[in-house]
Design a protein around this motif. Structure first.
Motif, PDB file in Angstrom:
ATOM      1  N   LYS A   1     -90.283  17.064 -63.157  1.00 26.58           N
ATOM      2  CA  LYS A   1     -91.417  17.924 -64.010  1.00 26.58           C
ATOM      3  C   LYS A   1     -91.937  16.962 -64.874  1.00 26.58           C
ATOM      4  CE  LYS A   1     -89.229  22.461 -65.351  1.00 26.58           C
ATOM      5  NZ  LYS A   1     -90.544  22.947 -64.860  1.00 26.58           N
ATOM      6  N   GLY A   2     -93.461  17.392 -64.843  1.00 28.83           N
ATOM      7  CA  GLY A   2     -94.190  16.495 -65.802  1.00 28.83           C
ATOM      8  C   GLY A   2     -95.387  15.615 -64.741  1.00 28.83           C
ATOM      9  N   VAL A   3     -95.113  15.668 -63.657  1.00 29.39           N
ATOM     10  CA  VAL A   3     -96.164  15.159 -62.654  1.00 29.39           C
ATOM     11  C   VAL A   3     -97.615  15.661 -62.923  1.00 29.39           C
ATOM     12  CG1 VAL A   3     -96.935  14.877 -60.328  1.00 29.39           C
ATOM     13  CG2 VAL A   3     -94.571  14.516 -60.870  1.00 29.39           C
ATOM     14  N   PRO A   4     -98.651  14.872 -63.167  1.00 27.89           N
ATOM     15  CA  PRO A   4     -99.786  15.220 -63.407  1.00 27.89           C
ATOM     16  C   PRO A   4    -100.473  16.663 -62.565  1.00 27.89           C
ATOM     17  CG  PRO A   4    -100.038  13.107 -64.004  1.00 27.89           C
ATOM     18  CD  PRO A   4     -98.548  13.432 -63.280  1.00 27.89           C
ATOM     19  N   ALA A   5    -101.177  17.596 -63.134  1.00 28.30           N
ATOM     20  CA  ALA A   5    -101.232  18.743 -62.343  1.00 28.30           C
ATOM     21  C   ALA A   5    -102.153  18.082 -60.964  1.00 28.30           C
ATOM     22  CB  ALA A   5    -102.142  19.835 -63.139  1.00 28.30           C
ATOM     23  N   ASP A   6    -103.344  17.331 -61.344  1.00 30.14           N
ATOM     24  CA  ASP A   6    -104.210  17.055 -59.982  1.00 30.14           C
ATOM     25  C   ASP A   6    -103.161  16.630 -59.013  1.00 30.14           C
ATOM     26  OD1 ASP A   6    -103.243  14.653 -61.874  1.00 30.14           O
ATOM     27  OD2 ASP A   6    -105.364  13.747 -61.254  1.00 30.14           O
ATOM     28  N   ARG A   7    -102.139  15.868 -59.202  1.00 33.98           N
ATOM     29  CA  ARG A   7    -101.431  15.446 -58.284  1.00 33.98           C
ATOM     30  C   ARG A   7    -100.598  16.200 -57.494  1.00 33.98           C
ATOM     31  NH1 ARG A   7     -99.918   9.038 -60.639  1.00 33.98           N
ATOM     32  NH2 ARG A   7    -102.227   8.571 -61.076  1.00 33.98           N
ATOM     33  N   ILE A   8    -100.050  16.966 -58.207  1.00 42.20           N
ATOM     34  CA  ILE A   8     -99.419  18.464 -57.707  1.00 42.20           C
ATOM     35  C   ILE A   8    -100.265  19.060 -56.660  1.00 42.20           C
ATOM     36  CG2 ILE A   8     -98.443  20.450 -58.033  1.00 42.20           C
ATOM     37  CD1 ILE A   8     -96.399  18.589 -58.734  1.00 42.20           C
ATOM     38  N   GLU A   9    -101.529  19.313 -57.046  1.00 41.54           N
ATOM     39  CA  GLU A   9    -102.579  19.996 -56.454  1.00 41.54           C
ATOM     40  C   GLU A   9    -103.090  19.199 -55.218  1.00 41.54           C
ATOM     41  OE1 GLU A   9    -105.171  22.723 -54.869  1.00 41.54           O
ATOM     42  OE2 GLU A   9    -103.675  22.979 -56.732  1.00 41.54           O
ATOM     43  N   ALA A  10    -103.032  17.892 -55.431  1.00 40.82           N
ATOM     44  CA  ALA A  10    -103.530  16.979 -54.169  1.00 40.82           C
ATOM     45  C   ALA A  10    -102.444  17.291 -52.950  1.00 40.82           C
ATOM     46  CB  ALA A  10    -103.545  15.620 -54.596  1.00 40.82           C
ATOM     47  N   ILE A  11    -101.155  17.386 -53.144  1.00 39.35           N
ATOM     48  CA  ILE A  11    -100.020  17.410 -52.377  1.00 39.35           C
ATOM     49  C   ILE A  11    -100.365  18.723 -51.544  1.00 39.35           C
ATOM     50  CG2 ILE A  11     -97.542  17.387 -51.698  1.00 39.35           C
ATOM     51  CD1 ILE A  11     -97.305  15.386 -54.102  1.00 39.35           C
ATOM     52  N   ASN A  12    -100.164  19.891 -52.628  1.00 38.80           N
ATOM     53  CA  ASN A  12    -100.202  21.253 -52.215  1.00 38.80           C
ATOM     54  C   ASN A  12    -101.388  21.322 -51.391  1.00 38.80           C
ATOM     55  OD1 ASN A  12    -101.593  23.887 -52.769  1.00 38.80           O
ATOM     56  ND2 ASN A  12     -99.485  24.226 -53.232  1.00 38.80           N
ATOM     57  N   ARG A  13    -102.678  20.818 -51.621  1.00 37.60           N
ATOM     58  CA  ARG A  13    -103.646  21.098 -50.669  1.00 37.60           C
ATOM     59  C   ARG A  13    -103.612  20.459 -49.411  1.00 37.60           C
ATOM     60  NH1 ARG A  13    -107.040  19.672 -54.483  1.00 37.60           N
ATOM     61  NH2 ARG A  13    -107.273  17.610 -53.871  1.00 37.60           N
ATOM     62  N   ALA A  14    -103.024  19.069 -49.291  1.00 42.34           N
ATOM     63  CA  ALA A  14    -103.014  18.667 -47.952  1.00 42.34           C
ATOM     64  C   ALA A  14    -101.852  19.263 -47.187  1.00 42.34           C
ATOM     65  CB  ALA A  14    -102.506  17.143 -48.419  1.00 42.34           C
ATOM     66  N   VAL A  15    -100.867  19.862 -47.571  1.00 42.28           N
ATOM     67  CA  VAL A  15     -99.673  20.319 -47.057  1.00 42.28           C
ATOM     68  C   VAL A  15    -100.295  21.555 -46.522  1.00 42.28           C
ATOM     69  CG1 VAL A  15     -97.544  21.683 -46.948  1.00 42.28           C
ATOM     70  CG2 VAL A  15     -97.687  19.485 -48.133  1.00 42.28           C
ATOM     71  N   ASN A  16    -101.206  22.289 -47.251  1.00 41.95           N
ATOM     72  CA  ASN A  16    -101.602  23.728 -46.810  1.00 41.95           C
ATOM     73  C   ASN A  16    -102.429  23.373 -45.683  1.00 41.95           C
ATOM     74  OD1 ASN A  16    -100.866  26.208 -48.074  1.00 41.95           O
ATOM     75  ND2 ASN A  16    -101.032  24.937 -49.904  1.00 41.95           N
ATOM     76  N   ALA A  17    -103.283  22.422 -45.537  1.00 38.05           N
ATOM     77  CA  ALA A  17    -104.439  22.053 -44.622  1.00 38.05           C
ATOM     78  C   ALA A  17    -103.274  21.476 -43.203  1.00 38.05           C
ATOM     79  CB  ALA A  17    -105.070  20.955 -44.912  1.00 38.05           C
ATOM     80  N   VAL A  18    -102.487  20.834 -43.477  1.00 35.30           N
ATOM     81  CA  VAL A  18    -101.711  20.497 -42.253  1.00 35.30           C
ATOM     82  C   VAL A  18    -100.843  21.870 -41.498  1.00 35.30           C
ATOM     83  CG1 VAL A  18     -99.569  19.236 -41.560  1.00 35.30           C
ATOM     84  CG2 VAL A  18    -101.169  18.307 -43.056  1.00 35.30           C
ATOM     85  N   LEU A  19    -100.489  22.730 -42.349  1.00 33.85           N
ATOM     86  CA  LEU A  19     -99.575  24.062 -41.853  1.00 33.85           C
ATOM     87  C   LEU A  19    -100.758  25.035 -41.071  1.00 33.85           C
ATOM     88  CD1 LEU A  19     -97.456  24.581 -44.939  1.00 33.85           C
ATOM     89  CD2 LEU A  19     -96.865  23.417 -42.677  1.00 33.85           C
ATOM     90  N   LYS A  20    -101.961  24.522 -41.104  1.00 33.06           N
ATOM     91  CA  LYS A  20    -102.800  25.329 -40.379  1.00 33.06           C
ATOM     92  C   LYS A  20    -103.112  24.767 -39.128  1.00 33.06           C
ATOM     93  CE  LYS A  20    -105.225  27.591 -44.407  1.00 33.06           C
ATOM     94  NZ  LYS A  20    -104.653  27.022 -45.364  1.00 33.06           N
ATOM     95  N   GLU A  21    -102.651  23.489 -38.847  1.00 35.25           N
ATOM     96  CA  GLU A  21    -102.853  22.850 -37.594  1.00 35.25           C
ATOM     97  C   GLU A  21    -102.158  23.524 -36.400  1.00 35.25           C
ATOM     98  OE1 GLU A  21    -102.587  18.616 -38.003  1.00 35.25           O
ATOM     99  OE2 GLU A  21    -103.863  18.640 -39.853  1.00 35.25           O
ATOM    100  N   PRO A  22    -102.604  23.794 -35.405  1.00 37.79           N
ATOM    101  CA  PRO A  22    -101.984  24.377 -34.204  1.00 37.79           C
ATOM    102  C   PRO A  22    -100.612  23.752 -33.753  1.00 37.79           C
ATOM    103  CG  PRO A  22    -104.227  24.778 -33.617  1.00 37.79           C
ATOM    104  CD  PRO A  22    -104.292  24.082 -35.090  1.00 37.79           C
ATOM    105  N   ARG A  23    -100.967  22.190 -33.630  1.00 40.36           N
ATOM    106  CA  ARG A  23     -99.609  21.820 -32.992  1.00 40.36           C
ATOM    107  C   ARG A  23     -98.641  21.595 -34.167  1.00 40.36           C
ATOM    108  NH1 ARG A  23     -99.695  16.054 -33.981  1.00 40.36           N
ATOM    109  NH2 ARG A  23    -101.359  15.438 -35.193  1.00 40.36           N
ATOM    110  N   ILE A  24     -98.863  21.672 -35.341  1.00 39.30           N
ATOM    111  CA  ILE A  24     -98.093  21.752 -36.363  1.00 39.30           C
ATOM    112  C   ILE A  24     -97.137  23.033 -36.168  1.00 39.30           C
ATOM    113  CG2 ILE A  24     -97.277  21.609 -38.987  1.00 39.30           C
ATOM    114  CD1 ILE A  24     -97.912  18.993 -37.538  1.00 39.30           C
TER     115      ILE A  24
END
Length: 323
Positions: free
Chosen positions: A258-281
């Motif tokens: 708890k307490g991680v800055p929101a922009d860093r939470i969002e950076a990880i969320n955005r990157a994971v969501n992008a990766v989960l759209k890749e066909p090979r993943i």
């Protein structure tokens, strides 16, 4: 002093602050630790190493996986919850640590309250399987057999309070049968004894049981998800095969103290969501028995709260406890 002579040093200070801002705000600047409650080489370990390699490339960072198994995931949860909330230690949350264990021990409940949820990565159905020699070939015939032999069927699990245990207890309640629990030290040990005929049935994840079912060493009756699995589409769900409304999935995602800055939470969320759209993943996850999830931090949080309430009810009514 003229306005111009006053404004020049002020402008210099403002420009200096602006120039310093990107260096201060840059994230990530160093490797990110990922704490995992499963051992090296396990399905969750293989899954997350595959996903995190791609996430790291998108973020310009290296993720270092730290396997910290033991105590039904509590050790890993405490390591995540106690970490500095700077975005450089995140980790793995799953059905066990976020959904089930908070209703089984105060320590687990405390740890679950001290983390924030970033993004759900995936989910997998469990497989309801029985020993090959058991004279049943469907969920309904299993229920009929159990009712004709109350208290005689024994089911294996990876231990008290695990998803295989409470999932079987939910099945017992919803189908109105009496079955006996045999806790093992690990899921593979329990599955091995089902194949050997020492116990009768097991709810285990797809990655652990499906290969044996395809080889005929286990008799698979149904999947526990709401929809049929693309890995074995001919197999019905437990719900459509006789226990309407039954659903159990093993899910997992990325969490942080708890307490991680929101922009860093969002950076990880955005990157994971992008990766989960890749066909090979997507294909790589399916090869491991997982389906892709993704979504917002809020959608992950909402799902976890629903699951936690569901399992709290099962645990209370069944009297399930941990070792």
């Amino acid at each position: 002093m003229s306005f111009t002579s006053f404004a020049r040093p002020l402008a210099a200070v403002v420009l200096g602050l602006c120039a310093a801002q990107p260096a201060w705000a840059a994230y990530p600047e160093r490797p990110i630790k990922y704490v995992l409650s499963s051992g090296a080489g396990s399905a969750p370990d293989t899954l997350m190493r595959m996903v995190l390699q791609e996430v790291g490339q998108r973020m310009g960072a290296t993720f270092v996986v730290e396997n910290r198994s033991g105590a039904a995931g509590l050790l890993a949860m405490q390591a995540i919850a106690n970490a500095e909330p700077d975005g450089y230690t995140v980790g793995h949350g799953n059905t066990q640590t976020l959904g089930i264990s908070p209703s089984l021990s105060p320590q687990s409940a405390t740890a679950a309250q001290r983390v924030d949820l970033i993004v759900q990565v995936g989910y997998t159905a469990n497989l309801l399987s029985v020993r090959p020699g058991l004279p049943v070939d469907s969920v309904q015939s299993l229920i009929d057999y159990a009712k004709a032999h109350p208290g005689k069927l024994v089911y294996a699990s990876a231990g008290n309070g695990t998803s295989g245990h409470v999932g079987a207890e939910l099945f017992r309640e919803m189908s109105g049968i009496e079955i006996v629990h045999a806790p093992y030290r690990s899921a593979p040990a329990g599955v091995n004894d089902v194949m050997a005929g020492h116990v009768d049935m097991v709810f285990d994840n797809m990655a652990g049981s499906l290969p044996f079912a395809k080889e005929g060493k286990l008799k698979a009756l149904a999947v526990t998800s709401a929809r049929r699995s693309p890995l074995i589409p001919e197999l019905p769900t437990v719900s459509e095969a006789g226990v309407k409304g039954f659903e159990v999935t093993a899910w997992s995602g990325v969490i942080a103290p708890k307490g991680v800055p929101a922009d860093r939470i969002e950076a990880i969320n955005r990157a994971v969501n992008a990766v989960l759209k890749e066909p090979r993943i997507i294909q790589g996850m399916r090869d491991l028995g997982y389906e892709v999830a993704g979504g917002t931090s809020q959608s992950f949080t909402d799902m976890v709260l629903r699951e936690r309430a569901k399992w709290a009810g099962v645990i209370k009514s069944s009297g399930a406890s941990i070792d």
